[in-house]
Motif scaffolding. Structure first.
Motif, mmCIF file in Angstrom:
data_model
loop_
_atom_site.group_PDB
_atom_site.id
_atom_site.type_symbol
_atom_site.label_atom_id
_atom_site.label_comp_id
_atom_site.label_asym_id
_atom_site.label_seq_id
_atom_site.Cartn_x
_atom_site.Cartn_y
_atom_site.Cartn_z
ATOM 1 N N GLU A 1 0.848 -1.190 0.000
ATOM 2 C CA GLU A 1 0.000 0.000 0.000
ATOM 3 C C GLU A 1 0.884 1.239 0.000
ATOM 4 N N GLY A 2 0.509 2.235 -0.780
ATOM 5 C CA GLY A 2 1.230 3.498 -0.782
ATOM 6 C C GLY A 2 1.980 3.766 -2.067
ATOM 7 N N VAL A 3 2.695 4.867 -2.068
ATOM 8 C CA VAL A 3 3.425 5.324 -3.258
ATOM 9 C C VAL A 3 4.770 4.610 -3.351
ATOM 10 N N HIS A 4 5.049 4.074 -4.548
ATOM 11 C CA HIS A 4 6.335 3.448 -4.871
ATOM 12 C C HIS A 4 7.030 4.353 -5.874
ATOM 13 N N ARG A 5 8.353 4.266 -5.916
ATOM 14 C CA ARG A 5 9.069 5.057 -6.913
ATOM 15 C C ARG A 5 10.258 4.282 -7.455
ATOM 16 N N LEU A 6 10.644 4.644 -8.667
ATOM 17 C CA LEU A 6 11.876 4.139 -9.266
ATOM 18 C C LEU A 6 12.888 5.267 -9.256
ATOM 19 N N GLU A 7 14.105 4.938 -8.853
ATOM 20 C CA GLU A 7 15.189 5.914 -8.834
ATOM 21 C C GLU A 7 16.365 5.391 -9.639
ATOM 22 N N THR A 8 17.165 6.317 -10.137
ATOM 23 C CA THR A 8 18.425 5.947 -10.765
ATOM 24 C C THR A 8 19.418 5.617 -9.650
ATOM 25 N N PRO A 9 20.580 5.060 -9.990
ATOM 26 C CA PRO A 9 21.589 4.803 -8.954
ATOM 27 C C PRO A 9 22.063 6.069 -8.233
ATOM 28 N N THR A 10 21.819 7.245 -8.824
ATOM 29 C CA THR A 10 22.193 8.508 -8.179
ATOM 30 C C THR A 10 21.010 9.157 -7.455
ATOM 31 N N CYS A 11 19.956 8.372 -7.203
ATOM 32 C CA CYS A 11 18.766 8.797 -6.434
ATOM 33 C C CYS A 11 17.873 9.800 -7.154
ATOM 34 N N GLU A 12 17.953 9.898 -8.472
ATOM 35 C CA GLU A 12 17.043 10.734 -9.248
ATOM 36 C C GLU A 12 15.741 9.936 -9.429
ATOM 37 N N VAL A 13 14.613 10.518 -9.068
ATOM 38 C CA VAL A 13 13.318 9.841 -9.223
ATOM 39 C C VAL A 13 12.916 9.895 -10.687
ATOM 40 N N VAL A 14 12.616 8.716 -11.275
ATOM 41 C CA VAL A 14 12.244 8.651 -12.690
ATOM 42 C C VAL A 14 10.831 8.129 -12.909
#
Length: 102
Positions: free
Chosen positions: A85-98
């Motif tokens: 439950e909740g918001v998921h995110r994908l990040e690059t290895p440098t923590c940029e949210v994509v």
């Protein structure tokens, strides 16, 4: 010239949000309610909720960040991952949210 009923309805829709929508909606409101997926751009990775799974597309070498803060590396361009439950995110290895989804 008198305003038509269509013109009046359009003006009323702009003046007040439809039922169930807050006038103070923000960009994260849609994903938090499970209705929206957001990608950084047309060629960026995408994260979609499909029931109790997440489908990560074009996501090789990104990091899935779950609502509890746990992280796991996505190794393939296309991956099915368990959802919570909740918001998921994908990040690059440098923590940029994509990509974001709920």
């Amino acid at each position: 010239m008198a305003a038509t009923s269509t013109t009046r309805r359009r003006a009323a829709c702009r003046a007040r949000p439809p039922p169930g929508c807050s006038p103070r909606s923000d960009i994260l409101g849609g994903p938090a309610s499970g209705r929206t997926a957001v990608s950084a751009g047309p060629g960026a990775p995408l994260l979609l909720r499909c029931g109790d799974e997440l489908l990560a597309l074009d996501a090789a070498d990104t990091v899935l960040v779950r609502p509890d803060g746990s992280r796991s590396v996505v190794r393939d361009d296309r991956a099915a991952l368990p959802a919570a439950e909740g918001v998921h995110r994908l990040e690059t290895p440098t923590c940029e949210v994509v990509a974001l989804c709920a």
